[in-house]
Design a protein around this motif. Structure first.
Motif, PDB file in Angstrom:
ATOM      1  N   UNK A 154      -8.224   6.137  -6.403  1.00 46.95           N
ATOM      2  CA  UNK A 154      -9.075   4.911  -6.811  1.00 46.95           C
ATOM      3  C   UNK A 154      -9.018   4.781  -8.369  1.00 46.95           C
ATOM      4  N   UNK A 155      -9.420   6.357  -9.099  1.00 49.51           N
ATOM      5  CA  UNK A 155      -9.461   6.099 -10.388  1.00 49.51           C
ATOM      6  C   UNK A 155      -8.319   5.748 -11.167  1.00 49.51           C
ATOM      7  N   UNK A 156      -6.998   6.236 -10.813  1.00 48.17           N
ATOM      8  CA  UNK A 156      -6.035   5.696 -11.386  1.00 48.17           C
ATOM      9  C   UNK A 156      -5.630   4.250 -11.201  1.00 48.17           C
ATOM     10  N   UNK A 157      -5.946   3.753  -9.891  1.00 52.05           N
ATOM     11  CA  UNK A 157      -5.482   2.341  -9.671  1.00 52.05           C
ATOM     12  C   UNK A 157      -6.663   1.528 -10.172  1.00 52.05           C
ATOM     13  N   UNK A 158      -7.990   1.889 -10.293  1.00 51.61           N
ATOM     14  CA  UNK A 158      -8.949   1.131 -10.902  1.00 51.61           C
ATOM     15  C   UNK A 158      -8.738   0.774 -12.431  1.00 51.61           C
ATOM     16  N   UNK A 159      -8.374   1.883 -13.054  1.00 51.92           N
ATOM     17  CA  UNK A 159      -7.949   1.733 -14.392  1.00 51.92           C
ATOM     18  C   UNK A 159      -6.688   0.714 -14.831  1.00 51.92           C
ATOM     19  N   UNK A 160      -5.882   0.930 -13.779  1.00 49.40           N
ATOM     20  CA  UNK A 160      -4.852   0.341 -14.026  1.00 49.40           C
ATOM     21  C   UNK A 160      -5.038  -1.227 -13.809  1.00 49.40           C
ATOM     22  N   UNK A 161      -5.567  -1.472 -12.745  1.00 49.17           N
ATOM     23  CA  UNK A 161      -5.901  -2.631 -12.237  1.00 49.17           C
ATOM     24  C   UNK A 161      -6.592  -3.399 -13.168  1.00 49.17           C
TER      25      UNK A 161
END
Lengths: 192, 192
Positions: A154-161
């Motif tokens: 979630x952290x990586x995906x949230x930052x990326x998105x």
DNA sequence: GTCCAATCTTGTCAGTGTCAGGATAGGGTG
DNA sequence: CACCCTATCCTGACACTGACAAGATTGGAC
């Protein structure tokens, strides 16, 4: 040298390149199969032979995207300190690298119904990306729970998105070194 | 009681409801203005008068979505322990609540080019949502840095986005109490 | 009672995805 | 060399879409 040979030679690859260019220029919601064909210099029905329909083309493009996505993570991991923790953070940096470098492709892969994930081609690489994440977390803490995987993802995906759609200027606007440091800090919080 | 009064009465509201239903059923990529009009029982050009064009309708719908989004957060905060930290986590739970309850609307708000965010209506509520986040973080740590805000936002957004597209069954498949506990755990890691 | 503005409809246009059928090329077989 | 066969690509058509123009209907202001 013929201006228009009847047989293109490698139309399939050319169409994928045209499709990504169209996607990057006009976004997925204005994606037009006929425009893709025009850009590649072929008739509007030519793509059908190679991809079936428009979603087929987008499925193939998304699969190609996942391969580049894994490559972006691998590139960061290769130059990282070789500890499980540092490698996991490097994977997060690669996650963000890919999203900011190819936002249209990122959206196609993560926020579109059009690619068919139950296809062998795309299904395999998508699962591969997920397995890579799980393996990274497991390397840090052998007894990692589902919440640990979810936290990292979630952290990586949230930052990326968020960065991919230009909503985190406080991070993406930073000089490279500080930007990476900030992402490292944030990713570090999620790790078990 | 007339089967088809010429003047609808509250067509604007009816169109918004129809649009959300169409969005939920067929997704944004198959969104059709004419289908929305048909569902509301009016001609295909009727929406133009109230919203200008299709993107105008989607802009209004996204604004309505942000209002419900803020309401979902407020509902969680109201029943939470009244400490800055607990309120922030409650906002995260509300973030996820909204995304899983209305995935189509969530995607429209966060992964679409069609709503016009430079519009007064939508621009104001979107900024309001962002300000709410910043205020929550500031209440926890008055000296919070940009990375602290980014960490909280990315975590909540990442969880919401992944669950909204059905990619975190390990969390979303849990019974309510355990699900909330897992989200609370994960959100807690991001807080300053 | 008359006019007006808001509301909604019908008709039309270019553009889209998909399908059917036809044209072209290259490579193998006789 | 002549033949055919398959992959490749094109042309033409259909229903559908968003947008626009022009007309019809309604409720209310004056």
């Amino acid at each position: 040298m013929d201006p228009k040979p009847y047989h293109h030679g490698d139309l399939r690859t050319a169409l994928l390149a045209s499709a990504e260019a169209e996607l990057a220029e006009h976004g997925i919601e204005a994606f037009s199969l006929r425009q893709v064909a025009k850009r590649a210099g072929v008739s509007h029905a030519a793509p059908a032979h190679h991809f079936g329909d428009a979603n087929g083309l987008l499925t193939a493009l998304a699969a190609e995207g996942f391969r580049q996505f894994l490559a972006a993570q691998a590139a960061r991991e290769a130059v990282a300190e070789q500890t499980p923790r540092a490698r996991m953070i490097a994977a997060g940096l690669g996650y963000v690298d890919f999203a900011t470098a190819r936002p249209a492709l990122f959206r196609l892969m993560h926020a579109s119904d059009r690619p068919a994930f139950d296809t062998p081609d795309l299904g395999v690489v998508a699962k591969q990306a997920y397995d890579h994440l799980c393996a990274g977390v497991a390397a840090i803490a052998p007894g990692a729970k589902a919440a640990d995987i979810a936290a990292v993802w979630a952290t990586a995906h949230g930052l990326a998105d968020l960065m991919c759609s230009g909503r985190l200027h406080s991070i993406s606007g930073l000089p490279t070194a500080e930007r990476d440091a900030a992402i490292t800090d944030i990713m570090g919080r999620a790790l078990p």
